[in-house]
Design an enzyme around this catalytic site. Structure first.
Site, PDB file in Angstrom:
ATOM      1  N   ASN A   9       0.860  -1.188   0.000  1.00 21.82           N
ATOM      2  CA  ASN A   9       0.000   0.000   0.000  1.00 21.82           C
ATOM      3  C   ASN A   9       0.897   1.240   0.000  1.00 21.82           C
ATOM      4  O   ASN A   9       1.474   1.583   1.018  1.00 21.82           O
ATOM      5  CB  ASN A   9      -0.897  -0.014   1.252  1.00 21.82           C
ATOM      6  N   LYS A  11       0.031   4.309  -0.322  1.00 24.81           N
ATOM      7  CA  LYS A  11      -0.619   5.531   0.183  1.00 24.81           C
ATOM      8  C   LYS A  11      -0.374   6.672  -0.816  1.00 24.81           C
ATOM      9  O   LYS A  11      -0.378   6.423  -2.008  1.00 24.81           O
ATOM     10  CB  LYS A  11      -0.104   5.870   1.574  1.00 24.81           C
ATOM     11  N   HIS A  95      -9.457   1.311   4.891  1.00 20.84           N
ATOM     12  CA  HIS A  95      -8.167   1.470   5.586  1.00 20.84           C
ATOM     13  C   HIS A  95      -8.362   2.413   6.772  1.00 20.84           C
ATOM     14  O   HIS A  95      -9.166   3.343   6.700  1.00 20.84           O
ATOM     15  CB  HIS A  95      -7.130   2.038   4.606  1.00 20.84           C
ATOM     16  N   GLU A  97      -6.721   4.801   7.825  1.00 17.43           N
ATOM     17  CA  GLU A  97      -6.520   6.225   7.501  1.00 17.43           C
ATOM     18  C   GLU A  97      -7.774   6.809   6.849  1.00 17.43           C
ATOM     19  O   GLU A  97      -8.111   7.967   7.058  1.00 17.43           O
ATOM     20  CB  GLU A  97      -5.277   6.381   6.605  1.00 17.43           C
ATOM     21  N   GLU A 167      -5.434  -4.829  10.768  1.00 22.74           N
ATOM     22  CA  GLU A 167      -4.420  -3.794  10.927  1.00 22.74           C
ATOM     23  C   GLU A 167      -4.675  -3.029  12.226  1.00 22.74           C
ATOM     24  O   GLU A 167      -5.458  -2.066  12.227  1.00 22.74           O
ATOM     25  CB  GLU A 167      -4.473  -2.817   9.757  1.00 22.74           C
ATOM     26  N   GLY A 173       2.344   2.430  10.708  1.00 21.02           N
ATOM     27  CA  GLY A 173       3.274   3.541  10.525  1.00 21.02           C
ATOM     28  C   GLY A 173       3.974   3.968  11.803  1.00 21.02           C
ATOM     29  O   GLY A 173       4.589   5.038  11.858  1.00 21.02           O
ATOM     30  N   SER A 213       3.368  -2.041  10.381  1.00 18.11           N
ATOM     31  CA  SER A 213       4.829  -2.031  10.543  1.00 18.11           C
ATOM     32  C   SER A 213       5.490  -3.358  10.173  1.00 18.11           C
ATOM     33  O   SER A 213       6.462  -3.781  10.808  1.00 18.11           O
ATOM     34  CB  SER A 213       5.203  -1.610  11.972  1.00 18.11           C
TER      35      SER A 213
HETATM   36  C1  PEP Z   1      -0.807   0.224   5.915  1.00 19.74           C
HETATM   37  O1  PEP Z   1      -0.767   1.341   5.447  1.00 19.74           O
HETATM   38  O2  PEP Z   1      -1.730  -0.547   5.605  1.00 19.74           O
HETATM   39  C2  PEP Z   1       0.247  -0.182   6.831  1.00 19.74           C
HETATM   40  C3  PEP Z   1       0.147  -1.358   7.417  1.00 19.74           C
HETATM   41  O3  PEP Z   1       1.269   0.701   7.018  1.00 19.74           O
HETATM   42  P1  PEP Z   1       2.688   0.390   7.716  1.00 19.74           P
HETATM   43  O4  PEP Z   1       3.206  -0.899   7.119  1.00 19.74           O
HETATM   44  O5  PEP Z   1       3.552   1.567   7.353  1.00 19.74           O
HETATM   45  O6  PEP Z   1       2.469   0.276   9.174  1.00 19.74           O
END
Ligand code: PEP
Length: 254
Positions: A9, A11, A95, A97, A167, A173, A213
């Protein structure tokens, strides 16, 4: 047997030119790996370019979002049919976000999910608790609500074909990854609910991937868990070498 799914992803990162170079490179790598499915989710401006670069490869391309209406006065939005026509095979839906910054709810997630399925896109639907919810021992209740309301009205066959991304919001992040045991607890719980609500076949076939992460040095431990069927990777997927390493280290699960 569920073939692991590894999804990048991006973003709001990467120009068209950067997307082209990345997808070319990851496509070359994908020729040498087996037993995993690799998906890349670029920004919309690079969707068609990524699709073109991934043509005749095993790389799947995902949109990061879509609107649930077919068309209309929704400035800045795109429909499921539009991203499908641009060549996407998948769409990330709900997601955290999008939920946190753009007001998405379980109800809008459900409508988007229905729209994606109607357009023949493979949904990657995201669920997960915040830190406050985890600390208040609400994790499993939050997952129950998100899965029940988000997947409301879907058939068992549609659920079987879903990718659900667990998630935990506190791990996205932040560099704080869930332990393999925390991930497995959540995934097994979700799969149990799918079994209860949609039947054994849907529960066994649905992919539940972990996001938060994920990095080359933690993917192997996570994917070893029986209910972790891959990963949705944000930050660490921006570097093609890093994402390639994650793909390579996840092999052998199938
Ligand atoms: C994501 O954006 O779905 C995500 C898991 O981000 P990150 O790997 O940076 O934590």
């Amino acid at each position: 047997m569920r073939v692991p799914v590894l999804a990048a992803n991006w973003k709001m990162f990467k120009t068209n030119r950067e997307a082209l170079a990345y997808v070319r490179e990851i496509s070359t790598l994908a020729r040498t790996v087996s037993g995993v499915e690799v998906v890349v989710a670029p920004p919309l401006t690079s969707l068609a370019t990524a699709v073109e670069a991934a043509r005749n490869t095993v790389i799947g391309i995902a949109a990061q979002n879509l609107h649930f209406e077919k068309q209309g006065a929704f400035t800045g939005e795109v429909s499921a049919a539009m991203v499908k026509e641009a060549g996407a095979g998948y769409a990330i839906i709900g997601h955290s976000e999008r939920r946190r910054l753009f007001g998405e709810t379980d109800q809008s997630v459900n409508r988007k999910l229905q729209a994606a399925i109607a357009a023949n896109l493979g949904p990657i639907v995201c669920v997960g608790e915040t830190l406050d919810e985890r600390e208040a021992n609400q994790t499993l209740a939050v997952l129950d609500r998100q899965v029940k309301d988000g997947l409301d009205g879907l058939t068992a066959e549609q659920v079987a074909d879903l990718v659900i991304a667990y998630e935990p919001v506190w791990a996205i992040g932040t560099g704080k990854v869930a332990t393999a045991a925390q991930a497995e607890e959540a995934h097994a719980h979700i799969r149990g609910r799918l079994r209860q609500w949609f039947g054994g076949d849907a529960a066994d076939r649905c992919h539940i991937v972990y996001g938060g992460s994920v990095k080359p040095d933690n993917i192997a431990e996570l994917i070893r868990e029986p209910d972790v069927d891959g990963a949705l990777v944000g930050g660490a997927s921006l570097d093609v070498k890093g994402f390639s390493e994650i793909v390579l280290r996840s092999q052998g699960k199938a």
